[in-house]
Write an enzyme that holds these catalytic residues in place. Sequence first.
Site, PDB file in Angstrom:
ATOM      1  N   CYS A  45       0.877  -1.284  -0.013  1.00 45.00           N
ATOM      2  CA  CYS A  45       0.057  -0.169   0.078  1.00 45.00           C
ATOM      3  C   CYS A  45       0.759   1.304  -0.054  1.00 45.00           C
ATOM      4  O   CYS A  45       0.620   2.277  -0.608  1.00 45.00           O
ATOM      5  CB  CYS A  45      -0.805   0.097   1.222  1.00 45.00           C
ATOM      6  SG  CYS A  45      -2.000  -1.331   1.188  1.00 45.00           S
TER       7      CYS A  45
HETATM    8  C1  BEZ Z   1       0.503  -4.717   1.930  1.00 43.74           C
HETATM    9  O1  BEZ Z   1       0.193  -3.361   1.487  1.00 43.74           O
HETATM   10  O2  BEZ Z   1       1.689  -4.758   1.710  1.00 43.74           O
HETATM   11  C2  BEZ Z   1      -0.467  -5.616   2.497  1.00 43.74           C
HETATM   12  C3  BEZ Z   1      -1.658  -5.176   3.198  1.00 43.74           C
HETATM   13  C4  BEZ Z   1      -2.463  -6.119   3.601  1.00 43.74           C
HETATM   14  C5  BEZ Z   1      -2.429  -7.277   3.260  1.00 43.74           C
HETATM   15  C6  BEZ Z   1      -0.857  -7.851   2.566  1.00 43.74           C
HETATM   16  C7  BEZ Z   1      -0.119  -6.784   2.290  1.00 43.74           C
END
Ligand code: BEZ
Length: 211
Positions: A45
């Site tokens: 994210c």
């Molecule tokens: C991420 O943004 O890395 C992420 C967010 C939630 C679950 C897995 C990865």
Amino acid sequence: MAIRLGDVAPDFTAETTEGTINFHEYLGDSWGVLFSHPKDFTPVCTTELGAFSKAKAEFDKRDTKLIGLSVDDVTSHGKWAGDIEETQGQALNFPLIGDEDRKVADLYDMIHPNANDTLTVRSVFIIGPDKKVKLTLTYPASTGRNVSEILRVLDSLQLTADYKVATPVDWKDGEDVIIVPAVSDEEAKERFPKGFDTVKPYLRVTPQPNK
Ligand code: BEZ
């Protein structure tokens, strides 16, 4: 209930990192991209929010407003914004909705319980100036989105809104386009003065009309 292409994008009023926003008022007569991310302070994210912010000028060129969302609150988004700037070399430059009560996530069916029953998936909604949904995309938490693809689809949507054309596989702005089958050869001669190539009667190719 799932949102389908052609539906009016549900309106809402929500707290964001840029204050209280009414979604339809925020969009005005512009195009919009509403997208969710699973959680603040997560790695994928963080890269996505940096990349969308870096591409903001490209969205502006296409008269398109960005707005993000997760089920974290606005205070959390604000703290995370510092990390985005520090790690991605770009400050967040569009509003993020704080949706801790999942009001907008539920409205847009962004929580897919068989994937994760509390966090939003990576949903993307492109909304036209008529407030209708033009594209939906859903990515899992583990796959970051491709900003270029979203810009590419916007180019296609904006072109096909103005001309009776469609865009072929892997099309990019500036490349040849397809004349839609509903247009007769006679009409095509008038509409596409640069001419067209009839590969098959149903596959007619013409230079991009607005270039
Ligand atoms: C991420 O943004 O890395 C992420 C967010 C939630 C679950 C897995 C990865």
